[in-house]
Design a protein around this motif. Structure first.
Motif, PDB file in Angstrom:
ATOM      1  N   GLU A 171      53.639  47.881  45.375  1.00  6.80           N
ATOM      2  CA  GLU A 171      52.233  48.244  45.576  1.00  6.80           C
ATOM      3  C   GLU A 171      51.536  48.305  44.230  1.00  6.80           C
ATOM      4  O   GLU A 171      52.143  48.650  43.212  1.00  6.80           O
ATOM      5  CB  GLU A 171      52.114  49.579  46.322  1.00  6.80           C
ATOM      6  CG  GLU A 171      52.598  49.509  47.760  1.00  6.80           C
ATOM      7  CD  GLU A 171      52.292  50.786  48.549  1.00  6.80           C
ATOM      8  OE1 GLU A 171      51.847  51.769  47.935  1.00  6.80           O
ATOM      9  OE2 GLU A 171      52.501  50.781  49.773  1.00  6.80           O
ATOM     10  N   GLY A 172      50.279  47.978  44.226  1.00  6.98           N
ATOM     11  CA  GLY A 172      49.498  48.001  43.001  1.00  6.98           C
ATOM     12  C   GLY A 172      48.202  47.245  43.189  1.00  6.98           C
ATOM     13  O   GLY A 172      48.069  46.419  44.088  1.00  6.98           O
ATOM     14  N   GLU A 173      47.240  47.516  42.332  1.00  4.61           N
ATOM     15  CA  GLU A 173      45.946  46.846  42.416  1.00  4.61           C
ATOM     16  C   GLU A 173      46.101  45.352  42.140  1.00  4.61           C
ATOM     17  O   GLU A 173      47.098  44.909  41.569  1.00  4.61           O
ATOM     18  CB  GLU A 173      44.974  47.464  41.400  1.00  4.61           C
ATOM     19  CG  GLU A 173      44.609  48.910  41.677  1.00  4.61           C
ATOM     20  CD  GLU A 173      43.650  49.465  40.635  1.00  4.61           C
ATOM     21  OE1 GLU A 173      43.205  48.688  39.754  1.00  4.61           O
ATOM     22  OE2 GLU A 173      43.351  50.670  40.696  1.00  4.61           O
ATOM     23  N   SER A 174      45.086  44.590  42.531  1.00  8.33           N
ATOM     24  CA  SER A 174      45.088  43.154  42.245  1.00  8.33           C
ATOM     25  C   SER A 174      45.122  42.931  40.737  1.00  8.33           C
ATOM     26  O   SER A 174      44.418  43.609  39.980  1.00  8.33           O
ATOM     27  CB  SER A 174      43.831  42.491  42.831  1.00  8.33           C
ATOM     28  OG  SER A 174      43.861  42.556  44.237  1.00  8.33           O
ATOM     29  N   GLY A 175      45.966  41.964  40.324  1.00  8.04           N
ATOM     30  CA  GLY A 175      46.027  41.624  38.910  1.00  8.04           C
ATOM     31  C   GLY A 175      47.015  42.426  38.101  1.00  8.04           C
ATOM     32  O   GLY A 175      47.114  42.236  36.888  1.00  8.04           O
ATOM     33  N   THR A 176      47.772  43.317  38.740  1.00  6.84           N
ATOM     34  CA  THR A 176      48.737  44.123  37.980  1.00  6.84           C
ATOM     35  C   THR A 176      50.051  43.385  37.759  1.00  6.84           C
ATOM     36  O   THR A 176      50.889  43.837  36.971  1.00  6.84           O
ATOM     37  CB  THR A 176      49.017  45.459  38.700  1.00  6.84           C
ATOM     38  OG1 THR A 176      49.333  45.194  40.073  1.00  6.84           O
ATOM     39  CG2 THR A 176      47.818  46.379  38.620  1.00  6.84           C
ATOM     40  N   GLY A 177      50.266  42.281  38.466  1.00  2.00           N
ATOM     41  CA  GLY A 177      51.471  41.498  38.233  1.00  2.00           C
ATOM     42  C   GLY A 177      52.548  41.686  39.279  1.00  2.00           C
ATOM     43  O   GLY A 177      53.740  41.630  38.979  1.00  2.00           O
ATOM     44  N   PRO A 314      51.363  50.620  37.974  1.00  2.00           N
ATOM     45  CA  PRO A 314      50.114  51.304  37.625  1.00  2.00           C
ATOM     46  C   PRO A 314      49.054  50.329  37.130  1.00  2.00           C
ATOM     47  O   PRO A 314      49.373  49.249  36.616  1.00  2.00           O
ATOM     48  CB  PRO A 314      50.537  52.275  36.521  1.00  2.00           C
ATOM     49  CG  PRO A 314      51.747  51.642  35.909  1.00  2.00           C
ATOM     50  CD  PRO A 314      52.444  50.922  37.024  1.00  2.00           C
ATOM     51  N   ALA A 315      47.813  50.703  37.282  1.00  2.00           N
ATOM     52  CA  ALA A 315      46.708  49.893  36.766  1.00  2.00           C
ATOM     53  C   ALA A 315      46.760  49.879  35.245  1.00  2.00           C
ATOM     54  O   ALA A 315      47.308  50.796  34.614  1.00  2.00           O
ATOM     55  CB  ALA A 315      45.380  50.463  37.249  1.00  2.00           C
ATOM     56  N   GLY A 360      40.099  44.332  36.764  1.00  2.00           N
ATOM     57  CA  GLY A 360      40.950  43.204  37.151  1.00  2.00           C
ATOM     58  C   GLY A 360      42.330  43.246  36.542  1.00  2.00           C
ATOM     59  O   GLY A 360      43.114  42.307  36.687  1.00  2.00           O
ATOM     60  N   ASN A 361      42.639  44.323  35.820  1.00  2.00           N
ATOM     61  CA  ASN A 361      43.957  44.579  35.258  1.00  2.00           C
ATOM     62  C   ASN A 361      44.419  43.493  34.288  1.00  2.00           C
ATOM     63  O   ASN A 361      43.600  42.910  33.593  1.00  2.00           O
ATOM     64  CB  ASN A 361      44.961  44.805  36.398  1.00  2.00           C
ATOM     65  CG  ASN A 361      44.689  46.111  37.121  1.00  2.00           C
ATOM     66  OD1 ASN A 361      44.861  47.174  36.551  1.00  2.00           O
ATOM     67  ND2 ASN A 361      44.217  46.028  38.360  1.00  2.00           N
ATOM     68  N   ASN A 367      42.320  36.547  31.079  1.00  4.19           N
ATOM     69  CA  ASN A 367      41.137  35.687  31.141  1.00  4.19           C
ATOM     70  C   ASN A 367      40.188  35.956  29.973  1.00  4.19           C
ATOM     71  O   ASN A 367      39.600  35.027  29.401  1.00  4.19           O
ATOM     72  CB  ASN A 367      40.404  35.903  32.468  1.00  4.19           C
ATOM     73  CG  ASN A 367      41.189  35.383  33.654  1.00  4.19           C
ATOM     74  OD1 ASN A 367      42.081  34.556  33.497  1.00  4.19           O
ATOM     75  ND2 ASN A 367      40.876  35.861  34.843  1.00  4.19           N
ATOM     76  N   ILE A 368      40.031  37.249  29.618  1.00  2.00           N
ATOM     77  CA  ILE A 368      39.152  37.623  28.503  1.00  2.00           C
ATOM     78  C   ILE A 368      39.661  37.017  27.197  1.00  2.00           C
ATOM     79  O   ILE A 368      38.892  36.452  26.406  1.00  2.00           O
ATOM     80  CB  ILE A 368      39.050  39.155  28.401  1.00  2.00           C
ATOM     81  CG1 ILE A 368      38.206  39.707  29.560  1.00  2.00           C
ATOM     82  CG2 ILE A 368      38.450  39.578  27.063  1.00  2.00           C
ATOM     83  CD1 ILE A 368      38.261  41.211  29.704  1.00  2.00           C
TER      84      ILE A 368
END
Length: 448
Positions: A171-177, A314-315, A360-361, A367-368
């Motif tokens: 489980e984890g936010e989008s973009g955490t891998g 974690p984020a 976006g983690n 991307n940045i």
């Protein structure tokens, strides 16, 4: 009608056959052979016609058909350099007088050769899948590095989970891998040489999801492929299937997934037969499945089947001490991707990155930095290279973190690689350097 008339009427057509054709009279004398016969047997046509069939094909069954008057079907024989399967039938006139026999045969050697080539192709595909998985793992290490206690704990749990075959829930936010972590587990497991198949359940239309996962039989629905199609479970057989965004599974698909987990078998869409599959499931969600279970939006029994080992990533905003290490790794990765080198990162860049919340983690950070490298023209990343919303972010609220030097980061990464890997060769491969370079750096940093 005599045999000559039979040949005159059908000879032109039989010459187009891919199968070999031999026609003999009632005494066993060869009257006709087509072009395919010479190709398959390797015996020129002129050496066959007019000969007693037994003299040119010693183990032929044509004579038995002539003696019995009954057909002989699916008979194996050797013809020249080839093994063939023959169908031999007698030829009668209108008064039921035996005139001869015709043998139509196909080259079994050619079929075996094609099967061998198909097997080689399948092995090549599996080898390429493994190489792709290993290549993805190399990229995925960027997602898993970190000195934060949370990331060290995740790697520890993941390595333990890789040694067993239990299902895992990430489980984890989008973009955490989450997918990178799933690949990391797969590549450290006993299934590492088998396929790793990743499916984003949210990216497949609801009407197609079931057939994509479980496959379908021919005629299962309008537009179904002839011969049916393997699903993701069959493609991952022996390996690992990663199911991302599980919360988007429909109730019917949840039920079929539960059956696979319980009985290690599936039924294709439109099919009736069960098929055994040996697949390890790693699930992932950017929502709390436990909450969805309480809201009756996700099956409770399926949730507990999936949630044997639970890992929560974690984020990035919750582990900002890892950002400098991520920057170092991503810049190294982008050097190969963009063919541009960054020799220095201005401290203001790190301060502003630490101040940014990164919704976006890690994916957003990557991307940045990719954009910043594209914009850079002096091999030094500074605020002018960052996107406006990052460069304008206040660094006053950023946590007070002692930023490591490049030397300290390199020393930390080498220590981490050596501690995780079985030997120095594997550690050197993970770091992307030669063994000689690894030994030299370990000696310079006093790492035993």
């Amino acid at each position: 009608m005599n045999v000559k008339n039979f040949i005159d009427e059908g000879g032109a057509i039989m010459n187009l056959f891919h199968e070999g054709v031999v026609i003999v009279d009632q005494r066993g004398t060869v009257l006709y052979v087509n072009e395919a016969c010479s190709r398959i047997t390797g015996i020129p046509k002129q050496e066959l016609i007019g000969q007693y069939v037994k003299d040119v094909v010693s183990d032929t069954n044509i004579l038995k058909v002539l003696q019995s008057g009954y057909p002989a079907l699916d008979i194996p024989a050797r013809a020249g350099d080839s093994v063939v399967i023959s169908n031999i039938v007698p030829i009668y006139d209108e008064t039921q007088q035996l005139l001869g026999a015709v043998s139509i045969f196909r080259d079994l050697t050619e079929i075996l050769r094609l099967n061998h080539r198909l097997s080689e192709a399948e092995n090549t595909i599996k080898d390429l899948q493994q190489k792709l998985s290993l290549a993805d793992l190399a990229d995925g290490n960027d997602m898993l590095i970190g000195n934060s206690p949370a990331m060290k704990k995740i790697v520890e749990i993941s390595l333990k989970a890789a040694r067993v075959d239990s299902t895992i829930m990430i489980e984890g936010e989008s973009g955490t891998g989450k997918e990178m972590l799933a690949r990391f587990i797969h590549n450290h497991s006993e299934r590492a040489k088998q396929p790793f198949v990743a499916v984003n359940c949210a990216s497949i239309p609801e009407t197609l999801l079931e057939s994509e996962l479980f496959g379908y039989e021919e005629g299962a629905f309008s537009g179904a492929r002839r011969g049916g199609k393997q699903g993701m479970f069959e493609l991952a057989d022996g390996g690992t299937l990663f199911l991302d965004e599980l919360e988007d599974l429909t109730p019917s698909v949840q039920a079929k997934l539960l059956r696979v987990l319980q009985f290690k078998e599936l039924i294709r869409v439109g099919g009736t037969k069960t098929k055994k599959v040996d697949v390890r499931i790693i699930g992932a969600s950017n929502q709390s499945l436990e909450k969805l279970v309480k809201e009756k939006k996700f099956r409770e029994d399926l949730y507990y089947r999936l949630n044997v080992v639970r890992v929560e990533i974690p984020a990035l905003r919750e582990r900002k001490e890892d950002i400098p290490l991520f920057v170092h790794h991503i810049l190294k990765k982008m050097r190969h991707k963009l063919n541009k080198t960054v020799k220095k990162v201005h401290p203001d860049v790190i301060r502003h990155l630490l101040a940014y919340p990164f919704p976006g983690n890690v994916r957003e950070l990557e991307n940045i930095l990719e954009l910043a490298i594209i914009m850079d023209d002096n091999q030094v990343l500074d605020l002018a290279d960052l996107p406006e919303h990052i460069a304008s972010a206040s660094s006053d609220s950023s946590p007070t973190i002692q930023l490591p030097t490049l030397r300290e980061m390199e020393m930390s990464l080498i220590k981490e690689a050596v501690s995780k890997c079985k030997n120095k060769a594997e550690a050197a491969q993970m770091l992307g350097i030669s063994r000689a370079t690894l030994y030299r750096k370990m000696e310079a940093y006093g790492i035993s």
